[in-house]
Design an enzyme around this catalytic site. Structure first.
Site, short mmCIF file in Angstrom:
data_model
loop_
_atom_site.label_atom_id
_atom_site.label_comp_id
_atom_site.label_asym_id
_atom_site.label_seq_id
_atom_site.Cartn_x
_atom_site.Cartn_y
_atom_site.Cartn_z
N TYR A 40 -2.65 -1.22 10.15
CA TYR A 40 -2.76 -1.51 8.72
C TYR A 40 -1.49 -1.11 7.98
O TYR A 40 -0.91 -1.91 7.23
CB TYR A 40 -3.96 -0.77 8.12
CG TYR A 40 -4.04 -0.88 6.62
CD1 TYR A 40 -4.47 -2.06 6.00
CD2 TYR A 40 -3.66 0.19 5.80
CE1 TYR A 40 -4.52 -2.16 4.62
CE2 TYR A 40 -3.70 0.08 4.42
CZ TYR A 40 -4.13 -1.09 3.84
OH TYR A 40 -4.17 -1.20 2.46
N SER B 175 0.84 -1.19 0.00
CA SER B 175 0.00 0.00 0.00
C SER B 175 0.88 1.24 0.00
O SER B 175 2.00 1.24 0.53
CB SER B 175 -0.90 0.02 1.24
OG SER B 175 -1.58 1.26 1.37
#
Length: 311
Positions: free
Chosen positions: A202, A189
């Protein structure tokens, strides 16, 4: 004799220019010259007859499955919903003359799930693995507040975002090494490499994926294995509930772009506008990004946590 102020200024400017050039030139190659003007010359079929895609029923995973099938690869679809897997399998076989296998797995379950996956993929000539499955927060939140409200979250996000990647690589790599060819695409990400307060767990798991991919590539590149870390920013999927736009493309547009970077970039945003955002973040400095992103995520937290409580 000590250098005067003008000499020191010139030295500092020179250092800044060197650092910037060393950063920008590779960026130009991996994001413009390579994928746009040269294009990936990889024929995915030469790596093996099968591709394996996790999280294959929605978003980026589904788009990878469809794109690889279009290139002539048979595809193993892995996700938790059997009905969704069957629907995606039918969609692909109706469009392309390929074989599809489906494996219904919940990656939040224990390590025994990998025995089921191994049993179902044994004997397949797997040339491509896309580790896409992942989970995030329901809304941005401070660490303690979030894990207090969702005590199972820590175990689940590590199981899905980290254990899935390492275990799936462990399953497919031995055969790739034996035949000295293979492609592994690990979906990390953009948040893995910029300050992401209120998404700390995350972003931390995705930073693991990014670093793991880099070191795995170093270990096995001499054996013909390509390992890529993909760092998407926002993609217009069901998760984000956005309409596609220039900076939040559809999953299909994003994956079509990302596939052109395989064999060119070991770490990539996969999509030119996302690469522009990454370059801006780098040139702006992490301190500024941290302040701005924190304020943005605080606003999103306020809106989404309120909505979530009202449901």
């Amino acid at each position: 004799m000590a250098p005067d102020s003008s000499t020191l200024s010139s030295i500092c400017v020179g250092i800044v220019c060197i650092v910037t050039v060393r950063k920008v030139l590779p960026w130009l190659y991996t994001n413009i010259i390579g994928p746009i003007f040269l294009g990936s010359r990889i024929d995915f079929r030469r790596f093996g007859a099968w591709a394996v895609v996790t999280g294959a029923t929605d978003g980026i995973g589904k788009a990878y499955a469809k794109a690889l099938a279009k290139k002539g690869l048979n595809v193993v679809l892995i996700s938790r919903s059997l009905s969704k897997l069957a629907a995606v399998a039918k969609e692909i076989t109706d469009a392309h003359n390929v074989q599809i296998k489906i494996i219904d797995i919940d990656f939040t379950d224990g390590p025994q799930i990998y025995q089921k996956i191994e049993k179902n993929i044994t004997g397949l000539d797997i040339g491509v693995l896309v580790n896409n499955v992942g989970i995030s927060y329901l809304y941005p939140e401070f660490f303690i507040e979030y894990i207090t409200r969702y005590p199972q979250f820590l175990r689940d996000i590590i199981s899905v975002n980290i254990h899935s990647v390492t275990n799936m690589c462990g399953l497919v790599l031995p055969n790739m090494i034996a035949k000295k060819k293979g492609v592994i695409i690990n979906v990390s990400s953009f948040f893995a490499v910029i300050a992401s307060p209120l998404l700390s767990v995350y972003s931390g798991t995705k930073a693991f994926v990014d670093k793991f991919s880099e070191d795995l590539q170093t270990e096995y590149q001499s054996q013909g294995i390509i390992v890529q870390s993909l760092r998407p920013c926002i993609v217009a999927t069901n998760m984000h509930k956005l309409k596609p736009n220039l900076f939040a493309p559809s999953a299909e547009v994003y994956v079509d772009s990302a596939l052109k970077t395989v064999g060119i970039a070991g770490k990539t945003n996969g999509y030119f506008p996302h690469a522009l955002l990454a370059l801006f973040a780098y040139l702006s400095g992490n301190y500024i990004i941290k302040i701005v992103h924190f304020k943005v995520l605080l606003r999103i937290k306020s809106l989404l946590s309120k909505s979530e409580k009202e449901i």
